[in-house]
Design an enzyme around this catalytic site. Structure first.
Site, PDB file in Angstrom:
ATOM      1  CG  ASP A 107      -3.974 -13.101   5.974  1.00  0.00           C
ATOM      2  OD1 ASP A 107      -4.933 -14.054   6.726  1.00  0.00           O
ATOM      3  OD2 ASP A 107      -4.548 -12.297   5.138  1.00  0.00           O
ATOM      4  CB  ALA A 108      -5.162 -11.447  11.229  1.00  0.00           C
ATOM      5  CG  HIS A 132      -6.862   4.102  19.117  1.00  0.00           C
ATOM      6  ND1 HIS A 132      -6.473   5.434  18.139  1.00  0.00           N
ATOM      7  CD2 HIS A 132      -6.494   3.252  18.200  1.00  0.00           C
ATOM      8  CE1 HIS A 132      -6.014   4.966  17.051  1.00  0.00           C
ATOM      9  NE2 HIS A 132      -6.234   3.398  16.732  1.00  0.00           N
ATOM     10  CD  GLU A 159      -0.302  -3.817  10.060  1.00  0.00           C
ATOM     11  OE1 GLU A 159      -0.742  -3.645   8.800  1.00  0.00           O
ATOM     12  OE2 GLU A 159      -1.300  -3.521  11.004  1.00  0.00           O
ATOM     13  CD  GLN A 209      -0.972  -0.385   3.682  1.00  0.00           C
ATOM     14  OE1 GLN A 209      -2.279  -0.038   3.696  1.00  0.00           O
ATOM     15  NE2 GLN A 209      -0.517  -0.999   4.904  1.00  0.00           N
ATOM     16  CG  ASP A 218      -2.385   2.749  14.219  1.00  0.00           C
ATOM     17  OD1 ASP A 218      -2.390   2.380  15.520  1.00  0.00           O
ATOM     18  OD2 ASP A 218      -3.431   2.811  13.356  1.00  0.00           O
ATOM     19  CG  ASP A 260      -6.859  -0.865  15.501  1.00  0.00           C
ATOM     20  OD1 ASP A 260      -7.868  -0.249  14.837  1.00  0.00           O
ATOM     21  OD2 ASP A 260      -6.054  -0.180  15.709  1.00  0.00           O
TER      22      ASP A 260
END
Length: 552
Positions: A379-380, A303, A345, A272, A325, A402
């Site tokens: 990849d989760a 958050h 992530e 990205q 982040d 999130d």
């Protein structure tokens, strides 16, 4: 008596030999098919990035383009008697339209904020031009087969050979499409990017199409048509070359038009584009693929609402899905009883920037420097499904999702019933699961679909929401825009607190909760009532991998 004038029979220009025609035509079919598929994939990829919902954008581009190819095939009938000059002009037009499509689409998004109509227009134009290629190429390649059979009926063998010609054309076309389809993600996109990649593809297209006509079929061209083709192709190549030289300046200007004048960091990872805006001392804004993900001035509202209701209970071990982040990790680390925080992530570039950029690192409280934090780049879905045997024995007291809005299709599988089933396997019996589920007010069906999907996976849920300030960026659905990506004004973020079983969890704060800026017991009660008011009479069906229910 004057001598009798003898009329000479017109000298027929020799037809090109079959052997000298077939191979060059098939080679150009191969190249043009590769270029055509690159244009198609480039439109899909850029539209998914700019508009969101990749399934919808792919469906629009493919369906419109296939329809337009049929139209182009019919329109090519008017050019079949001048196939050479017609094919040359078609390829020049395709090179210009396809090569500049990415820049024009991005310009429409950057300066006008709307690129859907431009996407449809380019899909139509490119489809019409691609559709005209094969009929004209058939006329060209058959020129080499007509020598010696003028004025007589084609034999059975010659008819079979015509069928073989069609087979050769389509074989070259399909193989070229394969090469173009593989070259786009593995060569053009990582090496040249979307804008330069499209321009270079257009140049290759123009050289191949123009070269075929001006070399192999030059005898079919009049002096005027030859001059026309040379002028058109030179002009197209000049436009593409100029655009290639100016592409960096164009991208910077477009980026300023989208993000403002305070673009501080612009990074293209393998997955990205990452943009950070704002000064080094002020709160930064983080954009991923054109969508605002962290609004520095009020990200705490999002958050705090996401993390702290889930911490009301045991919270020794915390798993955060997404959250590269570092903001969700920052909130979890504020509890002294937290022993470990695992962040899963997908893009290492996000974590690297959140760790090293001074403004982002200050905003996330240097969360990634805390020894309790472990980052897993994966990849989760795959990570939860398999992996190391020691991880399979881990159980978490708190799981926090999130993630971007479920309306963005690449993340839809992480809002599926199967994914929630995997989360249930790593959650302790008394564990709590917090999910960002999109805007309650702006996309209620999406929000309540997440709720239905969680309950179908065996969770009991408690809906709640948090109000947020609209940052004035309306590129598409994202989790940091309180308006749900509409840019219309103050809106909300919707969340769901889930626990295994059938009894909904209590919505509150832990006794050891830190002092919060936007959240309190009364605030949560109001947030729950506000979310419940949006529940409709009919419950939407749950979303699964084979039947996703989330739209764009």
């Amino acid at each position: 008596m004057p001598p009798k004038r003898v009329r000479r029979a017109p000298v027929r220009r020799p037809e090109p030999r079959r052997e000298t025609v077939r191979f060059p035509v098939l080679a150009v079919v191969f190249v043009c098919a590769a270029c055509g598929l690159v244009y198609e994939l480039e439109l899909v990829a850029l539209a998914s990035y700019l508009i969101g919902d990749s399934v919808t954008q792919a469906s629009v581009v493919l369906s419109v383009m296939v329809f337009a190819m049929g139209v182009g095939s019919l329109l090519a009938k008017a050019l079949r008697f001048r196939a050479a000059v017609g094919f040359g002009l078609v390829e020049a037009g395709l090179a210009l339209v396809g090569g500049t499509s990415a820049m024009v689409l991005y310009a429409a998004f950057a300066w006008f904020g709307e690129s859907r109509y431009v996407l449809v227009a380019f899909s139509l134009a490119i489809g019409v031009l691609i559709g005209a290629e094969i009929p004209l190429l058939m006329s060209l390649i058959q020129r080499g087969d007509r020598s010696g059979r003028s004025g007589r009926k084609a034999s059975l063998g010659e008819q079979d050979d015509a069928a073989g010609t069609v087979a050769d054309l389509f074989a070259a076309d399909y193989v070229g499409a394969l090469v173009g389809g593989l070259a786009f993600p593995f060569l053009l996109l990582p090496w040249l990017g979307q804008l330069t990649g499209a321009l270079v593809t257009g140049a290759v297209n123009a050289v191949a199409g123009g070269g075929l006509v001006l070399w192999v079929f030059r005898r079919d061209l009049t002096t005027r048509s030859r001059a026309l083709l040379v002028a058109v192709n030179v002009s197209v190549l000049a436009v593409l070359a100029t655009a290639t030289v100016l592409v960096d300046d164009f991208e910077q200007a477009a980026r300023r038009a989208v993000y403002g004048e305070r673009v501080r960091v612009a990074v293209h990872t393998e997955l990205q584009e990452i943009i950070v805006t704002g000064g080094r001392e002020g709160p930064p804004d983080l954009f991923l693929d054109g969508r605002l993900r962290v609004a520095g001035q009020d990200e705490y509202r999002y958050h705090e609402a996401l993390v702290h209701p889930a911490m009301n209970g045991a919270h020794d071990r915390v798993l955060i899905v997404g959250g590269g982040d570092g903001m969700a990790a920052r909130e979890a680390l504020r509890y002294p009883g937290v022993r470990s925080v695992t962040v899963v992530e997908l893009d290492p570039g996000v974590v690297l920037l959140a760790r090293t950029d001074p403004a982002l690192a200050r905003l996330n409280g240097q969360a990634f420097r805390d020894p309790r934090v472990r980052v897993v780049y994966a990849d989760a879905f795959r990570w939860l499904r398999g992996g190391a045997t020691d991880r399979l024995q881990e159980r978490y007291d708190v799981v926090i999702s999130d993630l971007p809005d479920p309306g963005i299709t690449p993340s839809a599988k992480l809002y599926a019933q199967e994914f929630y089933g995997l989360v249930a396997q790593v959650l302790t019996p008394s564990g709590r699961f917090a999910v960002h589920a999109g805007s309650v007010t702006d996309r209620p069906r999406t929000y309540w679909t997440v709720d239905a999907t969680l309950r179908a996976a065996g969770f009991a849920t408690r809906p709640y929401s948090a109000s947020g300030r609209t940052p004035g960026f309306a590129a598409g659905p994202d989790r940091a825009d309180g308006s749900g990506g509409t840019g219309r004004g103050p809106g909300d973020w919707g969340f769901l607190l889930a626990v295994p079983g059938s009894r909904p969890p209590a919505l509150g704060l832990a006794p050891d909760a830190p002092r919060l800026r936007s959240l309190g017991e009364h605030t949560l009660e109001a947030a729950a009532r506000r979310a419940e008011r949006g529940r409709g009479d009919a419950e939407p069906p749950p979303s699964t991998l084979v039947h996703p229910r989330y739209g764009g």
